[in-house]
Design a protein around this motif. Structure first.
Motif, PDB file in Angstrom:
ATOM      1  N   ILE A 143     -21.915  -0.874 -12.455  1.00 47.58           N
ATOM      2  CA  ILE A 143     -20.504  -1.134 -12.751  1.00 47.58           C
ATOM      3  C   ILE A 143     -19.703  -0.425 -11.661  1.00 47.58           C
ATOM      4  O   ILE A 143     -19.660   0.808 -11.611  1.00 47.58           O
ATOM      5  N   TYR A 144     -19.128  -1.203 -10.760  1.00 47.84           N
ATOM      6  CA  TYR A 144     -18.313  -0.604  -9.696  1.00 47.84           C
ATOM      7  C   TYR A 144     -16.863  -0.530 -10.163  1.00 47.84           C
ATOM      8  O   TYR A 144     -16.231  -1.548 -10.414  1.00 47.84           O
TER       9      TYR A 144
ATOM     10  N   MET B 112     -20.643  -2.399   0.792  1.00 47.78           N
ATOM     11  CA  MET B 112     -21.768  -1.477   0.658  1.00 47.78           C
ATOM     12  C   MET B 112     -22.664  -1.886  -0.502  1.00 47.78           C
ATOM     13  O   MET B 112     -23.898  -1.886  -0.403  1.00 47.78           O
ATOM     14  N   LEU B 113     -22.053  -2.276  -1.611  1.00 49.31           N
ATOM     15  CA  LEU B 113     -22.819  -2.693  -2.787  1.00 49.31           C
ATOM     16  C   LEU B 113     -23.575  -3.993  -2.533  1.00 49.31           C
ATOM     17  O   LEU B 113     -24.710  -4.163  -2.979  1.00 49.31           O
ATOM     18  N   GLU B 114     -22.944  -4.912  -1.822  1.00 45.84           N
ATOM     19  CA  GLU B 114     -23.609  -6.177  -1.509  1.00 45.84           C
ATOM     20  C   GLU B 114     -24.854  -5.944  -0.661  1.00 45.84           C
ATOM     21  O   GLU B 114     -25.861  -6.630  -0.811  1.00 45.84           O
TER      22      GLU B 114
ATOM     23  N   PHE C  61     -23.959  -6.245  -9.435  1.00 51.76           N
ATOM     24  CA  PHE C  61     -22.893  -5.316  -9.801  1.00 51.76           C
ATOM     25  C   PHE C  61     -21.703  -6.076 -10.372  1.00 51.76           C
ATOM     26  O   PHE C  61     -21.493  -7.250 -10.089  1.00 51.76           O
ATOM     27  N   ILE C  62     -20.964  -5.359 -11.210  1.00 55.04           N
ATOM     28  CA  ILE C  62     -19.769  -5.920 -11.836  1.00 55.04           C
ATOM     29  C   ILE C  62     -18.565  -5.145 -11.316  1.00 55.04           C
ATOM     30  O   ILE C  62     -18.537  -3.909 -11.376  1.00 55.04           O
ATOM     31  N   LYS C  63     -17.568  -5.867 -10.809  1.00 55.37           N
ATOM     32  CA  LYS C  63     -16.356  -5.216 -10.284  1.00 55.37           C
ATOM     33  C   LYS C  63     -15.360  -5.012 -11.419  1.00 55.37           C
ATOM     34  O   LYS C  63     -15.008  -5.967 -12.114  1.00 55.37           O
ATOM     35  N   VAL C  64     -14.925  -3.777 -11.572  1.00 60.07           N
ATOM     36  CA  VAL C  64     -14.015  -3.438 -12.664  1.00 60.07           C
ATOM     37  C   VAL C  64     -12.839  -2.634 -12.122  1.00 60.07           C
ATOM     38  O   VAL C  64     -13.005  -1.527 -11.592  1.00 60.07           O
ATOM     39  N   GLY C  65     -11.641  -3.206 -12.243  1.00 57.03           N
ATOM     40  CA  GLY C  65     -10.432  -2.486 -11.853  1.00 57.03           C
ATOM     41  C   GLY C  65      -9.879  -1.726 -13.048  1.00 57.03           C
ATOM     42  O   GLY C  65      -9.588  -2.318 -14.085  1.00 57.03           O
ATOM     43  N   ASN C  66      -9.755  -0.401 -12.907  1.00 54.97           N
ATOM     44  CA  ASN C  66      -9.286   0.437 -14.012  1.00 54.97           C
ATOM     45  C   ASN C  66      -7.827   0.856 -13.805  1.00 54.97           C
ATOM     46  O   ASN C  66      -7.294   0.749 -12.710  1.00 54.97           O
TER      47      ASN C  66
END
Length: 457
Positions: free
Chosen positions: A305-306, A324-326, A332-337
């Motif tokens: 979880i990024y 970098m994650l790719e 991975f899951i992109k999560v904007g907090n």
């Protein structure tokens, strides 16, 4: 091992500790007759299988140790296919200890870990793959893991393996027969038919090998790393998902310096969340160690979880992290907090990506969508159709070895190698398949497998 099978064994089969009742199990040729020497109520030697009898157990001085119910399972109609007695007594550790000690004085031996199940296997109750499924069933903590273990224990996986092996044995015998008539230059095994069979076997085995990733998720859960820069809300998210204050939350960057782990069950899948140190360059030696450990943990994860900070991060920083994650090659899951405080520019730009989720961890907003995304990423759809899934690393290894041997057979057929070399590769394939179900075993293999069982099973 044969000498050990003649001995009567005993163990506590219920969990140790104080409880309403405890069950002590004996198995062996003399299990009923030995129990009868200390049991007062009925003559157990005259009673039928699958009957329960109330009475007392007394020591040699006639002192009552406890009132019990003795349940009889007369060979071969028992789990081990031996005479079995299950004694239900009061769940006092003191009573259990006294009863077991009493039986030890009568020549009974303490069971080793998994010895009851091992005897069931050795006596032909089921094969080795089914025996291993017993342990998996005991340890199943989700619907999916329970379903996979039950399917395997009932022989679903074993039947597939046995069928594959039986078909291959036929051709192996034909090629072996050719070797006996080597001087006559005869061919009993049609090479085209053999090639067709090997391709069919490889198709099935490849599917089983591929199912291991899913099987591993079902059995062991999904190691899920929560990664991102310091202060993006990783610890807040972990606490929100777990619904408890597991991780320390602070405005001070770099608070998390080591891993914090816990797990939750989402729709039958266990996710093992790992909260990590924030990704950044730092001169703090302790924090730097934590950052390096985070990078190592990310490489070992099944899912990441990024998290990025909608309030403070820049689009350049987020894109750099995504690249970098790719390169890691891990889902991975992109999560904007911090959705409630989002910069409009960053939010608008990231919203163009339909695969990005937006949450406010502190307000627990958007968490249900994240949970749904987690489950979708794992994808249990194939399992729910009833397909056989490989969950055991030993089975996976043997299937890979079988796959390699069968590919060698195909190469040999293409190169027109002689029957003796073909037979060698086929024998290897048969051996690896046979090791899965226990048709081919060694004492070391059995000892390794059953030593991982709980005592009393």
């Amino acid at each position: 091992m044969l000498d050990q099978l003649k001995e009567t064994i005993i163990a506590l089969s219920t969990a140790p500790g104080v409880g309403a009742i405890a069950v002590i199990r004996l198995s062996g040729e003399e299990a009923i007759s030995i129990t009868n020497t200390v049991f007062r109520g009925k003559n157990l030697l005259n009673e039928k299988s699958h009957t329960a009898h109330f009475g007392t157990i007394r020591n040699d001085e006639g002192e009552i140790i406890d009132e019990v119910v003795a349940t009889l399972f007369v060979a071969p109609h028992s789990f081990t296919k031996e005479n079995v007695v299950e004694i239900s007594c009061h769940g006092s550790p003191y009573i259990v200890q006294r009863l077991i000690k009493l039986f030890l004085t009568k020549g009974v031996r303490l069971a080793k870990a998994g010895e009851f199940t091992q005897r069931a296997f050795l006596n032909g109750q089921f094969d080795l793959a089914q025996a291993e499924a017993v342990a998996d069933l005991i340890n199943a903590d989700t619907e999916a893991s329970h379903k996979a273990a039950l399917n395997q224990m009932r022989g679903g996986f074993s039947e597939q393996i046995k069928q594959l092996r039986a078909e291959l044995i036929h051709f192996a015998s034909m090629i072996e027969l050719e070797l006996d008539f080597g001087e006559e230059d005869v061919e009993f095994a049609d090479r085209d038919d053999l090639k067709k069979l090997v391709n069919q076997l490889l198709s099935v085995i490849t599917a089983l090998v591929s199912s291991f990733d899913l099987g591993n998720v079902i059995k062991n859960g999904v190691p899920t790393v929560i990664a991102g820069k310091p202060n993006t809300g990783k610890s807040t998210l972990l606490n929100a998902l777990l619904n408890e204050e597991k991780a320390i939350v602070s405005d001070i960057a770099g608070t998390t310096r080591d891993f914090i782990e816990d797990e939750i069950n989402l729709e039958g899948v266990v996710f093992r969340f790992i909260d990590t140190a924030g990704l950044r360059d730092t001169e703090d030696k302790v924090e730097a160690i934590g950052v390096q450990r985070t990078k190592d943990k990310m490489k070992q994860a099944s899912l990441i979880i990024y998290m990025f900070d909608l309030k403070n991060d820049s689009l350049t920083e987020v894109n750099r992290d995504i690249n970098m994650l790719e390169n890691l090659g891990i889902p991975f899951i992109k999560v904007g907090n911090k959705l409630d405080e989002a910069q409009q520019d960053l939010y608008s730009e990231m919203k163009k990506d339909k695969n990005t989720l937006f949450i406010s961890a502190i307000n627990k907003e958007g968490l249900e969508a994240l949970k749904t995304k987690l489950v979708e990423t794992v994808n249990l759809d194939n399992f729910k159709t009833g397909d056989t899934v490989v969950t055991n690393i030993r089975h996976y290894d043997n299937l890979v070895q079988t796959q390699n041997s069968l590919n060698a057979v195909l190469r040999g057929l293409d190169d027109n190698i002689t029957g003796d070399f073909l037979a060698l590769d086929i024998r290897h394939s048969l051996r690896f398949l046979g090791e899965i179900t226990g048709e081919i075993t060694t004492d070391d293999l059995l000892a390794n497998i059953f030593s991982k069982f709980c005592i009393g099973k």
